[in-house]
Design an enzyme around this catalytic site. Sequence first.
Site, PDB file in Angstrom:
ATOM      1  N   GLU A 198       0.822  -1.215   0.000  1.00 31.83           N
ATOM      2  CA  GLU A 198       0.000   0.000   0.000  1.00 31.83           C
ATOM      3  C   GLU A 198       0.858   1.267   0.000  1.00 31.83           C
ATOM      4  O   GLU A 198       0.373   2.347   0.333  1.00 31.83           O
ATOM      5  CB  GLU A 198      -0.960   0.025   1.202  1.00 31.83           C
ATOM      6  CG  GLU A 198      -1.670  -1.283   1.493  1.00 31.83           C
ATOM      7  CD  GLU A 198      -2.573  -1.772   0.365  1.00 31.83           C
ATOM      8  OE1 GLU A 198      -2.710  -1.057  -0.645  1.00 31.83           O
ATOM      9  OE2 GLU A 198      -3.143  -2.870   0.495  1.00 31.83           O
ATOM     10  N   ASP A 234      -0.951  -0.924 -10.429  1.00 31.01           N
ATOM     11  CA  ASP A 234      -1.216  -2.335 -10.158  1.00 31.01           C
ATOM     12  C   ASP A 234      -1.140  -3.095 -11.478  1.00 31.01           C
ATOM     13  O   ASP A 234      -1.744  -2.689 -12.473  1.00 31.01           O
ATOM     14  CB  ASP A 234      -2.614  -2.523  -9.558  1.00 31.01           C
ATOM     15  CG  ASP A 234      -2.685  -2.130  -8.098  1.00 31.01           C
ATOM     16  OD1 ASP A 234      -1.642  -2.179  -7.416  1.00 31.01           O
ATOM     17  OD2 ASP A 234      -3.789  -1.781  -7.638  1.00 31.01           O
TER      18      ASP A 234
END
Length: 511
Positions: free
Chosen positions: A189, A328
């Site tokens: 994260e 991502d």
Amino acid sequence: MPVRVPGLFTLVLHTHLPWLAHHGRWPVGEEWLYQSWAASYLPLLRVLRTLAAEGRQSVVSLGLTPVVTAQLDDPYCLDGMQHWLANWQLRALEATTLRNQEALRDFGSREHAEAGRALEEFDTLWRHGAGPLVRQLIDAGTVELLGGPLAHPFQPLLPPRLREFALGEGLADARQRFAHTPTGIWAPECAYAPGMEQGYAAAGVGHFMVDGPSLHGDTALGRPVGDSGVVAFGRDLKVSYRVWSPKSGYPGHPAYRDFHTYDHTTGLKPARVTGRNVPSEEKAPYDPQRADAAVDRHVADFVDVVRRRLISESERIGRPAHVVAAFDTELFGHWWYEGPVWLERVLRALPAAGVQLGTLRDATAAGFVGTPVQLPPSSWGSGKDWQVWNGEQVSDLVQLNVEVVDTALAAVDKALEQSATPGAPSPRDFVADQILRETLLTVSSDWPFMVSKDSAADYARYRAHLHAHATREIAGALASGRRDAAQRLAQGWNRADGLFGALDARRLPRP
């Protein structure tokens, strides 16, 4: 020949899914793994293998979390993936037989060919999992491997002992799979707490990713954190958000395949986006030629954005600048069907347009590093702080994690103390290993993220509590002196959660 622009461009991809094997199929569970594998991981490796065969080096910094590589190497998952691909091929074949649906029949023919290609490629190249394929790319110098801690925990909320253990075991896991120990990581994260850089330095990590706001938006150079010598690289949001942001980006173009619209007979996705507010039943049929033209336009746009950003940032700081775009991996293919094609074309177009590609490791070696900085507590989540993972909405999970970690550490310390023999090496403790395995699965950052974003929140809470229960159950048997029962319980839970076979509780730092 195009004029070469100053500086260096780095593409960073973060490849991650939580542990899904043996934990449900649909709508959340193994289906998520197989969809991402088929739509993103297979085509991405195909693109990178093609570029490697052409001798291209330093193409991308590729983050692979230990928990996703565990699944891509797992025999159970490999078998499940082969069945999924065969089922995809059958569903596509069914679409070709539907009467009075010419557009869907044509779409099914294309899908059938694509599924057949994927199945043949999987059977030929993926027989032994992702490990050998990724190692070839690392050996060829095409990618820089970025690692991370086991099970993707939100590191700032972990006690230092468990944080150190998770990172050390994660780097060891990469070394075992790929014969390379990452010197850079994608911190889960992009989460950071002051002092974490010292742990990175001790583990041999020389650079890591943060989000742009962590560097106050000035991402033109990597920055050593304090006096650690560990370099933080920030995601350039002006460039990254051109591709994908919370509100816009290329994948929303009307020509691209719509992710959310299914044909409920076959489970295929035969529509294009068509328009932002067009309901699913009114979506137009997917047109490959229209989509391909859009890809070319978006490649040209991105190349122009990167060139202009490198020039302007270099002028601003008075020296060649570094631009990092980070995403991502699952965006490319799973969420954006045309993403892998765009990726291959853009990685060819950038050098052709005078942009130098390089990895984060290359950037450090070439001196794209500025003055030391003190980073604030931060992440790449909403608000760029920790609220997604420790906010009011997930306060129950935060408390659960604290209680489970305390229970686990006490149990493991006791187990290792009991098994220790003065003057002799301590034996491997299967029970202690499984306690830590379940604990790390409990504190995965995925569960609070899914709750905060209301994305399969019930499943996320179920998973967090399931692994918490496993931890408590094994630890409780151990604490009450029922070692045989603890052993049986550990073996039972290990049948579903047997990932990270080399995890060794003896390496947990002592209190």
